[in-house]
Design a protein around this motif. Structure first.
Motif, PDB file in Angstrom:
ATOM      1  N   PRO A  99       0.693  -1.129   0.097  1.00 19.80           N
ATOM      2  CA  PRO A  99       0.031  -0.058   0.147  1.00 19.80           C
ATOM      3  C   PRO A  99       0.688   1.343   0.063  1.00 19.80           C
ATOM      4  N   ASN A 117      -7.704  -8.589   2.334  1.00 20.92           N
ATOM      5  CA  ASN A 117      -8.049  -7.262   2.892  1.00 20.92           C
ATOM      6  C   ASN A 117      -7.300  -6.155   2.348  1.00 20.92           C
ATOM      7  N   ASN A 120      -8.754  -5.572  -0.982  1.00 19.95           N
ATOM      8  CA  ASN A 120     -10.000  -4.622  -0.954  1.00 19.95           C
ATOM      9  C   ASN A 120      -9.617  -3.192  -0.565  1.00 19.95           C
ATOM     10  N   SER A 121      -8.629  -3.137  -0.019  1.00 18.63           N
ATOM     11  CA  SER A 121      -8.242  -1.575   0.270  1.00 18.63           C
ATOM     12  C   SER A 121      -7.501  -1.277  -1.041  1.00 18.63           C
ATOM     13  N   GLU A 124     -10.331   0.184  -3.239  1.00 18.99           N
ATOM     14  CA  GLU A 124     -11.140   1.031  -2.473  1.00 18.99           C
ATOM     15  C   GLU A 124     -10.422   2.396  -2.699  1.00 18.99           C
ATOM     16  N   LYS A 125      -9.059   2.507  -2.932  1.00 21.69           N
ATOM     17  CA  LYS A 125      -8.169   3.597  -3.040  1.00 21.69           C
ATOM     18  C   LYS A 125      -8.016   3.936  -4.522  1.00 21.69           C
ATOM     19  N   PRO A 402     -14.100  -2.694   4.144  1.00 23.12           N
ATOM     20  CA  PRO A 402     -13.081  -2.236   4.714  1.00 23.12           C
ATOM     21  C   PRO A 402     -12.566  -2.278   6.068  1.00 23.12           C
TER      22      PRO A 402
END
Length: 442
Positions: A99, A117, A120-121, A124-125, A402
Protein backbone atom coordinates in the motif's frame (compact mmCIF):
# COMPACT_ATOMS: atom_id res chain seq x y z
CA UNK A 1 -13.48 -31.70 -16.74
CA UNK A 2 -13.78 -32.99 -13.19
CA UNK A 3 -16.59 -31.79 -10.95
CA UNK A 4 -18.84 -29.02 -12.19
CA UNK A 5 -18.22 -26.74 -9.24
CA UNK A 6 -20.60 -24.09 -8.03
CA UNK A 7 -19.21 -21.00 -6.33
CA UNK A 8 -21.09 -20.15 -3.18
CA UNK A 9 -20.20 -16.68 -1.97
CA UNK A 10 -19.95 -16.64 1.80
CA UNK A 11 -18.70 -13.40 3.27
CA UNK A 12 -15.96 -14.46 5.65
CA UNK A 13 -12.71 -13.25 7.10
CA UNK A 14 -9.34 -13.03 5.44
CA UNK A 15 -7.24 -14.62 8.14
CA UNK A 16 -3.74 -15.48 9.19
CA UNK A 17 -4.26 -18.89 7.65
CA UNK A 18 -5.00 -17.42 4.33
CA UNK A 19 -1.97 -15.58 5.05
CA UNK A 20 -0.88 -14.83 5.88
CA UNK A 21 -1.70 -17.80 3.65
CA UNK A 22 1.30 -19.05 1.99
CA UNK A 23 4.62 -18.24 0.71
CA UNK A 24 2.49 -18.50 -1.76
CA UNK A 25 3.15 -21.90 -0.38
CA UNK A 26 2.54 -21.73 3.27
CA UNK A 27 2.99 -18.58 5.27
CA UNK A 28 6.50 -17.41 4.59
CA UNK A 29 8.46 -15.82 7.37
CA UNK A 30 11.07 -14.02 5.32
CA UNK A 31 12.04 -10.63 6.63
CA UNK A 32 14.30 -9.61 3.78
CA UNK A 33 14.19 -5.95 2.84
CA UNK A 34 12.37 -4.77 -0.24
CA UNK A 35 14.85 -5.14 -3.07
CA UNK A 36 15.22 -6.54 -6.54
CA UNK A 37 16.38 -10.15 -6.55
CA UNK A 38 20.08 -10.60 -7.18
CA UNK A 39 19.42 -13.06 -10.00
CA UNK A 40 20.01 -10.89 -13.05
CA UNK A 41 18.68 -13.47 -15.52
CA UNK A 42 15.20 -13.42 -14.01
CA UNK A 43 15.38 -9.81 -12.94
CA UNK A 44 16.63 -7.89 -15.89
CA UNK A 45 18.74 -5.76 -13.54
CA UNK A 46 20.90 -4.63 -16.43
CA UNK A 47 17.77 -3.19 -18.07
CA UNK A 48 15.81 -4.25 -21.10
CA UNK A 49 17.70 -4.96 -24.30
CA UNK A 50 17.15 -2.81 -27.35
CA UNK A 51 13.61 -3.32 -28.60
CA UNK A 52 12.41 -4.73 -25.26
CA UNK A 53 9.94 -3.23 -22.79
CA UNK A 54 10.79 -3.80 -19.13
CA UNK A 55 7.89 -4.41 -16.75
CA UNK A 56 8.10 -4.69 -12.97
CA UNK A 57 6.58 -7.67 -11.19
CA UNK A 58 6.10 -7.28 -7.43
CA UNK A 59 5.99 -10.50 -5.43
CA UNK A 60 7.08 -11.99 -2.11
CA UNK A 61 9.70 -14.65 -1.36
CA UNK A 62 10.88 -14.93 -4.96
CA UNK A 63 14.09 -16.68 -3.94
CA UNK A 64 12.43 -19.32 -1.78
CA UNK A 65 9.39 -20.18 -3.92
CA UNK A 66 10.09 -22.71 -6.65
CA UNK A 67 7.78 -21.48 -9.41
CA UNK A 68 8.30 -17.72 -9.71
CA UNK A 69 11.57 -17.90 -11.65
CA UNK A 70 10.29 -20.66 -13.93
CA UNK A 71 7.15 -18.69 -14.74
CA UNK A 72 9.10 -15.51 -15.48
CA UNK A 73 11.59 -17.33 -17.69
CA UNK A 74 8.83 -19.13 -19.60
CA UNK A 75 6.99 -15.84 -20.20
CA UNK A 76 10.14 -14.11 -21.42
CA UNK A 77 10.87 -17.01 -23.77
CA UNK A 78 7.41 -16.67 -25.34
CA UNK A 79 7.48 -12.87 -25.28
CA UNK A 80 11.01 -11.84 -26.29
CA UNK A 81 9.94 -8.19 -26.57
CA UNK A 82 9.30 -8.02 -22.81
CA UNK A 83 11.79 -8.20 -19.92
CA UNK A 84 10.44 -8.84 -16.42
CA UNK A 85 12.10 -7.13 -13.47
CA UNK A 86 11.13 -8.73 -10.17
CA UNK A 87 10.63 -6.63 -7.04
CA UNK A 88 11.07 -9.19 -4.26
CA UNK A 89 9.57 -8.23 -0.88
CA UNK A 90 9.76 -10.39 2.23
CA UNK A 91 6.50 -12.13 3.14
CA UNK A 92 6.36 -10.59 6.62
CA UNK A 93 6.55 -7.05 5.26
CA UNK A 94 4.60 -7.50 2.04
CA UNK A 95 1.13 -6.40 3.11
CA UNK A 96 2.57 -3.34 4.82
CA UNK A 97 4.82 -2.22 1.99
CA UNK A 98 2.54 -2.69 -1.03
CA UNK A 99 0.00 0.00 0.00
CA UNK A 100 2.84 2.41 0.78
CA UNK A 101 4.49 1.65 -2.54
CA UNK A 102 1.36 2.32 -4.57
CA UNK A 103 0.36 5.36 -2.53
CA UNK A 104 3.69 6.95 -3.42
CA UNK A 105 2.73 7.00 -7.11
CA UNK A 106 4.98 4.07 -7.97
CA UNK A 107 4.56 2.85 -11.56
CA UNK A 108 5.29 -0.84 -10.92
CA UNK A 109 3.26 -2.86 -13.39
CA UNK A 110 2.13 -6.19 -11.98
CA UNK A 111 1.22 -6.75 -8.31
CA UNK A 112 0.71 -10.14 -6.67
CA UNK A 113 -2.01 -9.92 -4.00
CA UNK A 114 -1.13 -11.65 -0.74
CA UNK A 115 -4.30 -11.08 1.30
CA UNK A 116 -7.85 -10.11 0.51
CA UNK A 117 -8.03 -7.21 2.97
CA UNK A 118 -5.14 -5.57 1.07
CA UNK A 119 -6.86 -6.32 -2.24
CA UNK A 120 -10.03 -4.68 -0.98
CA UNK A 121 -8.08 -1.68 0.32
CA UNK A 122 -6.19 -1.15 -2.94
CA UNK A 123 -9.45 -1.28 -4.91
CA UNK A 124 -11.09 1.16 -2.50
CA UNK A 125 -8.18 3.57 -3.04
CA UNK A 126 -8.50 3.21 -6.83
CA UNK A 127 -4.98 1.79 -7.12
CA UNK A 128 -5.74 -1.31 -9.23
CA UNK A 129 -6.82 -1.46 -12.85
CA UNK A 130 -10.23 -3.01 -13.67
CA UNK A 131 -9.61 -6.00 -15.96
CA UNK A 132 -13.03 -6.81 -17.40
CA UNK A 133 -12.34 -5.07 -20.71
CA UNK A 134 -8.95 -6.80 -21.00
CA UNK A 135 -10.56 -10.17 -20.32
CA UNK A 136 -13.21 -9.57 -22.96
CA UNK A 137 -10.80 -8.24 -25.58
CA UNK A 138 -8.41 -11.18 -25.07
CA UNK A 139 -11.20 -13.76 -25.11
CA UNK A 140 -10.08 -15.36 -21.85
CA UNK A 141 -12.17 -18.45 -21.04
CA UNK A 142 -13.29 -17.89 -17.47
CA UNK A 143 -14.90 -21.31 -16.96
CA UNK A 144 -11.68 -23.04 -15.79
CA UNK A 145 -11.50 -20.69 -12.81
CA UNK A 146 -14.44 -22.67 -11.38
CA UNK A 147 -15.99 -19.41 -10.16
CA UNK A 148 -13.00 -18.15 -8.17
CA UNK A 149 -13.01 -15.04 -10.39
CA UNK A 150 -16.55 -14.28 -9.25
CA UNK A 151 -15.42 -14.55 -5.65
CA UNK A 152 -12.96 -11.67 -6.01
CA UNK A 153 -15.20 -9.21 -7.82
CA UNK A 154 -15.82 -5.92 -6.04
CA UNK A 155 -18.88 -3.93 -7.10
CA UNK A 156 -19.15 -6.43 -9.95
CA UNK A 157 -15.72 -5.50 -11.29
CA UNK A 158 -12.68 -7.74 -11.61
CA UNK A 159 -9.38 -6.23 -10.46
CA UNK A 160 -7.20 -9.33 -10.64
CA UNK A 161 -7.10 -12.75 -12.24
CA UNK A 162 -6.93 -15.70 -9.84
CA UNK A 163 -3.47 -17.28 -9.87
CA UNK A 164 -4.05 -19.83 -7.13
CA UNK A 165 -7.15 -20.96 -5.27
CA UNK A 166 -6.14 -22.75 -2.09
CA UNK A 167 -8.25 -24.80 0.30
CA UNK A 168 -7.59 -27.36 3.03
CA UNK A 169 -7.07 -31.11 2.71
CA UNK A 170 -6.49 -33.80 5.33
CA UNK A 171 -2.89 -35.01 5.00
CA UNK A 172 -1.89 -38.27 6.68
CA UNK A 173 1.22 -40.33 7.43
CA UNK A 174 0.94 -43.74 5.74
CA UNK A 175 3.75 -45.28 7.76
CA UNK A 176 2.17 -44.45 11.11
CA UNK A 177 -1.19 -45.87 10.00
CA UNK A 178 0.48 -49.03 8.70
CA UNK A 179 2.39 -49.52 11.95
CA UNK A 180 -0.81 -49.08 13.96
CA UNK A 181 -2.76 -51.45 11.71
CA UNK A 182 -5.40 -48.77 11.17
CA UNK A 183 -7.09 -48.04 7.84
CA UNK A 184 -6.13 -44.80 6.13
CA UNK A 185 -8.51 -41.82 6.33
CA UNK A 186 -11.21 -41.66 3.67
CA UNK A 187 -12.72 -38.84 1.67
CA UNK A 188 -15.70 -37.10 3.26
CA UNK A 189 -15.43 -38.44 6.80
CA UNK A 190 -17.47 -36.71 9.46
CA UNK A 191 -15.64 -34.80 12.17
CA UNK A 192 -16.76 -37.40 14.71
CA UNK A 193 -15.10 -40.10 12.60
CA UNK A 194 -11.98 -37.97 12.35
CA UNK A 195 -11.85 -37.49 16.12
CA UNK A 196 -12.20 -41.24 16.76
CA UNK A 197 -9.48 -41.93 14.21
CA UNK A 198 -7.19 -39.40 15.89
CA UNK A 199 -7.71 -41.19 19.23
CA UNK A 200 -6.74 -44.51 17.68
CA UNK A 201 -3.62 -43.01 16.20
CA UNK A 202 -2.39 -41.34 19.40
CA UNK A 203 0.33 -43.23 21.27
CA UNK A 204 3.43 -42.83 23.40
CA UNK A 205 4.47 -40.24 25.95
CA UNK A 206 6.71 -37.20 26.20
CA UNK A 207 9.08 -36.58 23.33
CA UNK A 208 8.11 -39.92 21.79
CA UNK A 209 4.41 -39.15 21.68
CA UNK A 210 2.61 -39.42 18.36
CA UNK A 211 -0.53 -37.31 18.06
CA UNK A 212 -3.42 -38.46 15.97
CA UNK A 213 -4.41 -34.95 14.86
CA UNK A 214 -3.05 -31.46 14.48
CA UNK A 215 -4.76 -28.06 14.20
CA UNK A 216 -2.47 -25.12 13.53
CA UNK A 217 -2.59 -21.85 15.49
CA UNK A 218 -3.97 -19.67 12.70
CA UNK A 219 -7.57 -18.81 13.69
CA UNK A 220 -8.76 -19.75 10.22
CA UNK A 221 -7.38 -23.25 10.64
CA UNK A 222 -10.25 -23.78 13.06
CA UNK A 223 -13.09 -21.40 12.27
CA UNK A 224 -13.11 -22.30 8.55
CA UNK A 225 -14.88 -25.55 9.41
CA UNK A 226 -17.95 -23.63 10.57
CA UNK A 227 -18.23 -21.44 7.47
CA UNK A 228 -20.98 -22.14 4.99
CA UNK A 229 -23.34 -20.39 2.62
CA UNK A 230 -25.43 -19.53 5.69
CA UNK A 231 -22.67 -18.54 8.14
CA UNK A 232 -19.71 -16.19 7.82
CA UNK A 233 -17.24 -14.35 10.01
CA UNK A 234 -19.03 -11.08 9.22
CA UNK A 235 -22.27 -12.30 10.79
CA UNK A 236 -21.71 -10.71 14.18
CA UNK A 237 -23.17 -13.86 15.75
CA UNK A 238 -20.89 -16.86 16.21
CA UNK A 239 -22.80 -19.65 17.90
CA UNK A 240 -22.27 -21.68 14.73
CA UNK A 241 -18.61 -21.97 15.74
CA UNK A 242 -19.34 -23.64 19.08
CA UNK A 243 -19.25 -27.23 17.71
CA UNK A 244 -15.93 -26.45 16.01
CA UNK A 245 -14.29 -25.25 19.23
CA UNK A 246 -15.81 -28.15 21.15
CA UNK A 247 -14.30 -30.58 18.69
CA UNK A 248 -10.75 -29.25 18.70
CA UNK A 249 -10.62 -28.37 22.40
CA UNK A 250 -11.99 -31.82 23.14
CA UNK A 251 -9.20 -33.40 21.12
CA UNK A 252 -6.62 -31.22 22.87
CA UNK A 253 -7.83 -31.32 26.48
CA UNK A 254 -9.85 -34.53 26.80
CA UNK A 255 -8.50 -36.99 24.24
CA UNK A 256 -4.95 -35.60 24.29
CA UNK A 257 -4.90 -36.49 20.60
CA UNK A 258 -3.86 -33.06 19.31
CA UNK A 259 -0.85 -30.92 20.15
CA UNK A 260 -1.46 -28.21 22.74
CA UNK A 261 -2.34 -24.81 21.28
CA UNK A 262 -0.39 -22.86 23.88
CA UNK A 263 2.74 -24.93 23.29
CA UNK A 264 2.50 -24.46 19.54
CA UNK A 265 1.86 -20.74 19.91
CA UNK A 266 4.61 -20.09 22.44
CA UNK A 267 7.10 -22.15 20.47
CA UNK A 268 6.12 -20.47 17.19
CA UNK A 269 5.99 -23.96 15.68
CA UNK A 270 5.76 -24.06 11.90
CA UNK A 271 3.00 -26.39 10.80
CA UNK A 272 5.31 -28.43 8.58
CA UNK A 273 7.66 -29.52 11.39
CA UNK A 274 5.44 -32.01 13.24
CA UNK A 275 4.39 -33.64 9.96
CA UNK A 276 7.92 -33.87 8.55
CA UNK A 277 9.21 -35.26 11.87
CA UNK A 278 6.38 -37.81 11.89
CA UNK A 279 5.00 -36.60 15.21
CA UNK A 280 1.44 -36.39 13.88
CA UNK A 281 -0.62 -38.96 12.01
CA UNK A 282 -3.04 -36.47 10.41
CA UNK A 283 -2.77 -32.77 9.66
CA UNK A 284 -5.30 -30.33 8.18
CA UNK A 285 -3.47 -27.92 5.88
CA UNK A 286 -3.80 -26.08 2.57
CA UNK A 287 -3.38 -27.49 -0.91
CA UNK A 288 0.01 -25.75 -1.12
CA UNK A 289 1.39 -28.22 1.44
CA UNK A 290 1.61 -30.98 -1.20
CA UNK A 291 4.23 -29.00 -3.10
CA UNK A 292 6.14 -28.35 0.12
CA UNK A 293 6.18 -32.01 1.14
CA UNK A 294 7.43 -33.13 -2.27
CA UNK A 295 10.20 -30.52 -2.34
CA UNK A 296 11.26 -31.28 1.22
CA UNK A 297 11.43 -35.00 0.47
CA UNK A 298 13.45 -34.31 -2.68
CA UNK A 299 15.96 -32.39 -0.55
CA UNK A 300 16.25 -35.36 1.81
CA UNK A 301 14.94 -33.33 4.74
CA UNK A 302 12.04 -35.68 5.52
CA UNK A 303 11.19 -39.28 4.69
CA UNK A 304 7.47 -39.08 5.44
CA UNK A 305 5.26 -41.32 3.31
CA UNK A 306 2.01 -39.45 2.90
CA UNK A 307 -1.43 -39.35 1.41
CA UNK A 308 -4.28 -36.84 1.31
CA UNK A 309 -8.08 -36.91 1.30
CA UNK A 310 -10.85 -34.33 1.30
CA UNK A 311 -11.38 -32.61 4.64
CA UNK A 312 -14.08 -33.92 7.04
CA UNK A 313 -17.46 -32.26 7.49
CA UNK A 314 -20.03 -31.88 10.24
CA UNK A 315 -23.33 -33.71 10.11
CA UNK A 316 -25.72 -31.59 8.08
CA UNK A 317 -22.94 -29.94 6.09
CA UNK A 318 -22.58 -30.79 2.42
CA UNK A 319 -19.57 -33.08 1.80
CA UNK A 320 -17.06 -31.78 -0.72
CA UNK A 321 -17.55 -28.13 0.18
CA UNK A 322 -14.21 -26.33 0.30
CA UNK A 323 -13.48 -23.02 2.02
CA UNK A 324 -11.13 -21.36 -0.42
CA UNK A 325 -8.89 -18.35 -0.65
CA UNK A 326 -7.95 -17.14 -4.15
CA UNK A 327 -4.63 -15.38 -4.79
CA UNK A 328 -5.09 -12.76 -7.54
CA UNK A 329 -2.48 -11.09 -9.71
CA UNK A 330 -3.38 -7.47 -10.49
CA UNK A 331 -2.17 -4.48 -12.50
CA UNK A 332 -1.24 -1.15 -10.94
CA UNK A 333 -3.68 1.60 -12.00
CA UNK A 334 -0.57 3.74 -12.69
CA UNK A 335 1.37 0.98 -14.46
CA UNK A 336 4.08 2.27 -16.75
CA UNK A 337 3.32 -0.45 -19.31
CA UNK A 338 -0.29 -1.62 -18.92
CA UNK A 339 -0.52 -3.56 -22.20
CA UNK A 340 2.64 -5.57 -21.53
CA UNK A 341 1.53 -6.03 -17.92
CA UNK A 342 -1.74 -7.56 -19.11
CA UNK A 343 0.13 -10.00 -21.37
CA UNK A 344 2.11 -11.13 -18.34
CA UNK A 345 -0.95 -11.47 -16.09
CA UNK A 346 -2.81 -13.42 -18.79
CA UNK A 347 0.15 -15.79 -19.20
CA UNK A 348 0.53 -16.35 -15.46
CA UNK A 349 -3.16 -16.89 -14.74
CA UNK A 350 -4.37 -18.92 -17.72
CA UNK A 351 -3.33 -22.28 -19.13
CA UNK A 352 0.38 -21.56 -19.87
CA UNK A 353 1.13 -20.46 -16.31
CA UNK A 354 -1.29 -22.96 -14.78
CA UNK A 355 0.48 -25.87 -16.46
CA UNK A 356 3.86 -24.71 -15.15
CA UNK A 357 2.42 -24.30 -11.66
CA UNK A 358 0.73 -27.71 -11.78
CA UNK A 359 3.92 -29.33 -13.07
CA UNK A 360 5.65 -28.19 -9.88
CA UNK A 361 2.96 -29.74 -7.68
CA UNK A 362 0.99 -26.59 -6.86
CA UNK A 363 -2.75 -26.28 -7.52
CA UNK A 364 -3.52 -23.39 -9.91
CA UNK A 365 -6.78 -21.46 -9.92
CA UNK A 366 -7.14 -22.12 -13.65
CA UNK A 367 -8.11 -25.78 -13.81
CA UNK A 368 -8.95 -27.96 -16.77
CA UNK A 369 -8.26 -31.61 -17.61
CA UNK A 370 -4.74 -30.79 -18.77
CA UNK A 371 -3.69 -28.87 -15.67
CA UNK A 372 -5.20 -31.42 -13.27
CA UNK A 373 -3.58 -34.33 -15.14
CA UNK A 374 -0.27 -32.49 -14.94
CA UNK A 375 -0.67 -31.91 -11.21
CA UNK A 376 -1.65 -35.42 -10.16
CA UNK A 377 1.12 -36.99 -12.25
CA UNK A 378 3.91 -34.97 -10.63
CA UNK A 379 6.55 -37.33 -9.28
CA UNK A 380 5.96 -37.80 -5.57
CA UNK A 381 2.25 -36.97 -5.68
CA UNK A 382 0.33 -39.72 -3.86
CA UNK A 383 -2.30 -41.98 -5.33
CA UNK A 384 -5.78 -40.55 -4.89
CA UNK A 385 -4.73 -36.90 -5.01
CA UNK A 386 -7.13 -36.20 -7.87
CA UNK A 387 -10.04 -37.22 -5.64
CA UNK A 388 -8.62 -35.30 -2.66
CA UNK A 389 -8.62 -31.97 -4.50
CA UNK A 390 -12.02 -32.47 -6.15
CA UNK A 391 -14.36 -29.93 -4.57
CA UNK A 392 -18.04 -29.90 -5.44
CA UNK A 393 -18.76 -26.46 -3.99
CA UNK A 394 -16.81 -23.51 -2.64
CA UNK A 395 -17.47 -20.93 0.00
CA UNK A 396 -15.19 -17.93 0.07
CA UNK A 397 -13.00 -17.35 3.09
CA UNK A 398 -12.30 -13.73 2.27
CA UNK A 399 -14.55 -10.73 2.68
CA UNK A 400 -14.46 -7.52 0.73
CA UNK A 401 -15.19 -4.94 3.43
CA UNK A 402 -13.06 -2.01 4.65
CA UNK A 403 -13.06 -3.34 8.24
CA UNK A 404 -11.55 -6.72 7.25
CA UNK A 405 -8.20 -6.08 8.93
CA UNK A 406 -9.71 -4.88 12.21
CA UNK A 407 -12.21 -7.74 12.19
CA UNK A 408 -9.36 -10.18 11.69
CA UNK A 409 -7.57 -8.79 14.73
CA UNK A 410 -10.66 -9.13 16.94
CA UNK A 411 -11.21 -12.73 15.90
CA UNK A 412 -7.53 -13.60 16.45
CA UNK A 413 -7.57 -12.12 19.99
CA UNK A 414 -10.75 -13.87 21.05
CA UNK A 415 -9.62 -17.11 19.41
CA UNK A 416 -6.44 -17.07 21.50
CA UNK A 417 -8.37 -16.62 24.74
CA UNK A 418 -10.71 -19.51 23.95
CA UNK A 419 -7.96 -21.89 22.87
CA UNK A 420 -5.78 -21.03 25.88
CA UNK A 421 -8.67 -21.60 28.29
CA UNK A 422 -8.77 -17.99 29.47
CA UNK A 423 -12.39 -17.75 28.28
CA UNK A 424 -15.07 -20.37 27.92
CA UNK A 425 -16.33 -21.06 24.40
CA UNK A 426 -19.63 -19.31 25.12
CA UNK A 427 -18.02 -16.25 26.68
CA UNK A 428 -15.37 -16.02 23.99
CA UNK A 429 -17.88 -16.20 21.14
CA UNK A 430 -20.10 -13.65 22.90
CA UNK A 431 -17.16 -11.28 23.28
CA UNK A 432 -16.24 -11.83 19.63
CA UNK A 433 -19.79 -10.98 18.57
CA UNK A 434 -19.98 -7.84 20.70
CA UNK A 435 -16.65 -6.49 19.47
CA UNK A 436 -17.39 -7.26 15.82
CA UNK A 437 -20.84 -5.68 16.00
CA UNK A 438 -19.32 -2.59 17.61
CA UNK A 439 -16.78 -2.43 14.78
CA UNK A 440 -19.31 -2.87 11.99
CA UNK A 441 -21.69 -0.29 13.47
CA UNK A 442 -19.15 2.53 13.34
Amino acid sequence: MRHNKLWKKAMALTCAAACAATTLAGCGSSTQAEKPSEKTEAQGESGAAEGQTEITFTVWDYETTDYWKKLVEAFEAENPDIKVKVMDIGATDYDTKIPVLLSSGDTSDVITIKSMNIYNSLVEKNQLMPLDDKVKESGVDMAPYQGSDEGIRIDDKLYGLPFRNDYYLLYYNKTLFDQAGVEYPKNDMTWDEYRELAKKMTSGEGNDKIYGGYCHTWPGSLYRWGLSEEHSMADGEYSFLKPVYELFLGMQNEDMSAMDYGTLKTGNVHYSGPFYKEQVAMELMGTWFANMIINTKNKGETSVEWGAVRAPHFEGQEPGTAVSNPTPIAINKNAAHPEEAWRFVEFMCTEPGANILAGLGTLPAYQNEKTIDTLVNVEGMPEGFREAIAADNFVLECQMIPQAGALEQIVAEEHDLIMLGANSIDDGLANMAKRVNDLLSK
